[in-house]
Design a protein around this motif. Structure first.
Motif, PDB file in Angstrom:
ATOM      1  N   GLU A 179      11.558  16.341 -14.936  1.00 39.43           N
ATOM      2  CA  GLU A 179      10.172  15.886 -14.774  1.00 39.43           C
ATOM      3  C   GLU A 179       9.739  15.070 -15.994  1.00 39.43           C
ATOM      4  O   GLU A 179       9.031  14.072 -15.874  1.00 39.43           O
ATOM      5  CB  GLU A 179       9.242  17.085 -14.585  1.00 39.43           C
ATOM      6  N   PHE A 180      10.166  15.509 -17.163  1.00 37.34           N
ATOM      7  CA  PHE A 180       9.806  14.796 -18.397  1.00 37.34           C
ATOM      8  C   PHE A 180      10.598  13.500 -18.544  1.00 37.34           C
ATOM      9  O   PHE A 180      10.044  12.464 -18.914  1.00 37.34           O
ATOM     10  CB  PHE A 180      10.063  15.685 -19.620  1.00 37.34           C
ATOM     11  N   THR A 181      11.896  13.553 -18.264  1.00 33.69           N
ATOM     12  CA  THR A 181      12.769  12.407 -18.553  1.00 33.69           C
ATOM     13  C   THR A 181      13.006  11.521 -17.333  1.00 33.69           C
ATOM     14  O   THR A 181      13.633  10.469 -17.462  1.00 33.69           O
ATOM     15  CB  THR A 181      14.139  12.900 -19.044  1.00 33.69           C
ATOM     16  N   LYS A 211       4.374  10.377 -26.166  1.00 33.73           N
ATOM     17  CA  LYS A 211       3.320  11.390 -26.112  1.00 33.73           C
ATOM     18  C   LYS A 211       2.516  11.267 -24.819  1.00 33.73           C
ATOM     19  O   LYS A 211       2.126  12.278 -24.214  1.00 33.73           O
ATOM     20  CB  LYS A 211       2.391  11.269 -27.317  1.00 33.73           C
ATOM     21  N   VAL A 212       2.259  10.017 -24.381  1.00 35.60           N
ATOM     22  CA  VAL A 212       1.500   9.812 -23.138  1.00 35.60           C
ATOM     23  C   VAL A 212       2.246  10.417 -21.954  1.00 35.60           C
ATOM     24  O   VAL A 212       1.660  11.124 -21.118  1.00 35.60           O
ATOM     25  CB  VAL A 212       1.256   8.294 -22.902  1.00 35.60           C
ATOM     26  N   GLU A 213       3.562  10.169 -21.874  1.00 33.62           N
ATOM     27  CA  GLU A 213       4.370  10.731 -20.784  1.00 33.62           C
ATOM     28  C   GLU A 213       4.419  12.254 -20.877  1.00 33.62           C
ATOM     29  O   GLU A 213       4.315  12.958 -19.862  1.00 33.62           O
ATOM     30  CB  GLU A 213       5.796  10.167 -20.848  1.00 33.62           C
ATOM     31  N   PHE A 214       4.566  12.765 -22.085  1.00 35.50           N
ATOM     32  CA  PHE A 214       4.602  14.212 -22.297  1.00 35.50           C
ATOM     33  C   PHE A 214       3.307  14.845 -21.808  1.00 35.50           C
ATOM     34  O   PHE A 214       3.320  15.869 -21.117  1.00 35.50           O
ATOM     35  CB  PHE A 214       4.817  14.497 -23.783  1.00 35.50           C
ATOM     36  N   LEU A 219       3.107  17.407 -18.644  1.00 34.83           N
ATOM     37  CA  LEU A 219       2.657  18.760 -18.984  1.00 34.83           C
ATOM     38  C   LEU A 219       1.402  19.120 -18.199  1.00 34.83           C
ATOM     39  O   LEU A 219       1.269  20.243 -17.707  1.00 34.83           O
ATOM     40  CB  LEU A 219       2.390  18.857 -20.491  1.00 34.83           C
ATOM     41  N   SER A 220       0.486  18.148 -18.061  1.00 34.28           N
ATOM     42  CA  SER A 220      -0.729  18.382 -17.275  1.00 34.28           C
ATOM     43  C   SER A 220      -0.376  18.725 -15.834  1.00 34.28           C
ATOM     44  O   SER A 220      -0.912  19.684 -15.260  1.00 34.28           O
ATOM     45  CB  SER A 220      -1.627  17.140 -17.324  1.00 34.28           C
ATOM     46  N   ASP A 221       0.536  17.960 -15.223  1.00 29.61           N
ATOM     47  CA  ASP A 221       0.942  18.210 -13.835  1.00 29.61           C
ATOM     48  C   ASP A 221       1.574  19.590 -13.677  1.00 29.61           C
ATOM     49  O   ASP A 221       1.284  20.318 -12.722  1.00 29.61           O
ATOM     50  CB  ASP A 221       1.945  17.142 -13.362  1.00 29.61           C
ATOM     51  N   ILE A 222       2.443  19.949 -14.627  1.00 33.27           N
ATOM     52  CA  ILE A 222       3.119  21.243 -14.545  1.00 33.27           C
ATOM     53  C   ILE A 222       2.119  22.385 -14.681  1.00 33.27           C
ATOM     54  O   ILE A 222       2.143  23.355 -13.916  1.00 33.27           O
ATOM     55  CB  ILE A 222       4.219  21.354 -15.626  1.00 33.27           C
ATOM     56  N   LEU A 223       1.208  22.263 -15.644  1.00 37.64           N
ATOM     57  CA  LEU A 223       0.226  23.331 -15.863  1.00 37.64           C
ATOM     58  C   LEU A 223      -0.726  23.459 -14.682  1.00 37.64           C
ATOM     59  O   LEU A 223      -1.081  24.578 -14.282  1.00 37.64           O
ATOM     60  CB  LEU A 223      -0.570  23.068 -17.145  1.00 37.64           C
ATOM     61  N   LEU A 224      -1.148  22.335 -14.106  1.00 36.99           N
ATOM     62  CA  LEU A 224      -2.034  22.399 -12.941  1.00 36.99           C
ATOM     63  C   LEU A 224      -1.314  23.027 -11.752  1.00 36.99           C
ATOM     64  O   LEU A 224      -1.918  23.768 -10.968  1.00 36.99           O
ATOM     65  CB  LEU A 224      -2.545  21.004 -12.581  1.00 36.99           C
TER      66      LEU A 224
END
Length: 369
Positions: free
Chosen positions: A88-90, A99-102, A106-111
């Motif tokens: 998902e990250f890479t 940082k923008v991609e991270f 991360l927002s998508d995963i946490l939501l």
């Protein structure tokens, strides 16, 4: 997953994890930005402003821990999920992540985690022996254990065998942590069995002897639980079709959800869609309809398969977009009617072997400056 027979009384204690704290973090732009800055700086060991695959590994491990997965390398199934998180990250090919991609991933995963917890909240229970003592000294104990003995007696076995099987049939509601958990076996059940074992324990046993001896062992188990509490993550859910009914009754929400599902399905040159992608589309619709993902609940998978068979969903025919949506809606309606007639209840219990706060550092926010 097991079919649920009794609900746990969450009002009597236990910390409920329903995803609200995650939502609060992500939706607060200032707080989430500060959170991401801190995490990114913590991971960016070479200070080049990007995260390599190696630098991402601690974040992937933390996400796995927050999801309740075992450590990487301990299970092929969980390792596959770890790989998916990294991808998902890479995007499966990038060597570096900005940082923008991270932040976006991360927002998508946490939501996604928050949505899952909202749908299936987790209750953290502290099993300390009190409920078990209350149960074995309560009014229903003898009748229930007579029924338990009748069930396990037919399989034969010694008194020791019967007692072990009986513990396996107790639930967290009765004050017993999952007796199949290796830690519970070695630290609670086995010491109690060894302490209470008698000369006739390796012989067939009568009902009266079973009741007396099981209670002795249960009292010792309660004593051990009082000395070393066991933390159990308990989740339960009942699928009764109400989520589907709410979605079908709201045309605007239904159209929006179906359109989102259609976007995930490949079309041929004429714009038609194959019926073989109905399962993919249903998985996209599932959260809005109060359904679990395919493969998550065995009883639900069987019910959904029946609905697909009813619609000949696997014949591979090509459909216009409106026809595809119509059949997907009819499948939802069929699932709803089956669940309204026969709701499916499931629960799971997992022993938490680390203190809750330290199981993952994912949500440890930096001190305010």
């Amino acid at each position: 997953m097991e079919r649920e027979t009794k609900k746990v009384d969450t009002a009597s204690g236990g910390e409920v994890l329903d995803g609200s704290n995650i939502m609060e973090l992500v939706e607060n732009k200032e707080m989430f930005g500060h959170f991401v800055d801190h995490k990114f700086q913590e991971l960016d060991r070479d200070r080049d402003g990007q995260l390599s695959v190696k630098e991402l590994q601690p974040a992937v491990a933390d996400i796995g821990a927050a999801l309740g997965l075992p450590a990487q390398g301990s299970s092929p199934d969980s390792d596959h999920i770890y790989s998916e998180v990294l991808n998902e990250f890479t995007h499966g090919k990038q060597e570096k992540v900005s940082k923008v991609e991270f932040k976006e991933v991360l927002s998508d995963i946490l939501l996604g985690m928050a949505a899952g917890l909202k749908r299936d909240p987790i209750v953290i229970l502290r099993i300390d022996g009190e409920d078990l003592l209350e149960y074995i000294n309560g009014p229903t104990y003898e009748a229930e254990m007579v029924a338990t003995h009748s069930q396990i007696e037919s399989a034969g076995g010694t008194l020791r065998d019967c007692i072990i099987k009986a513990f396996g049939m107790l639930t967290v509601e009765q004050g017993m942590p999952p007796s199949s958990d290796p830690w519970v076996v070695s630290n609670i059940v086995e010491p109690a069995l060894q302490s209470c074992a008698g000369p006739d324990w390796n012989k067939p046993v009568s009902q009266e002897t079973f009741l007396v001896e099981f209670k002795k062992v249960a009292e010792y188990v309660a004593e051990l639980l009082r000395e070393q509490h066991v933390i159990v993550a308990h989740s339960e859910n009942t699928f009764d079709g109400s989520g589907i009914r709410r979605l079908l009754s709201n045309k605007f929400e239904l159209d929006k959800t179906l359109n989102a599902a259609i976007e995930t399905v490949p079309k041929d040159r004429t714009g038609k869609l194959s019926k073989e992608y109905l399962r993919v589309a249903l998985d996209v619709v599932a959260p809005s309809a109060g359904l679990p993902p395919l493969g998550a609940v065995e009883q639900m998978d069987k019910l959904i398969l029946d609905a697909f068979n009813l619609m000949n969903a696997d014949d591979g025919k090509l459909l216009k977009e409106d026809e595809f949506k119509k059949i997907l809606t009819e499948i939802l309606g069929s699932i709803m009617l089956q669940l309204e007639g026969n709701p499916i209840s499931v629960y799971s219990n997992s022993v938490v072997h680390e203190p809750i706060a330290s199981a993952s550092t994912l949500f440890q926010t930096p001190p305010s400056s």
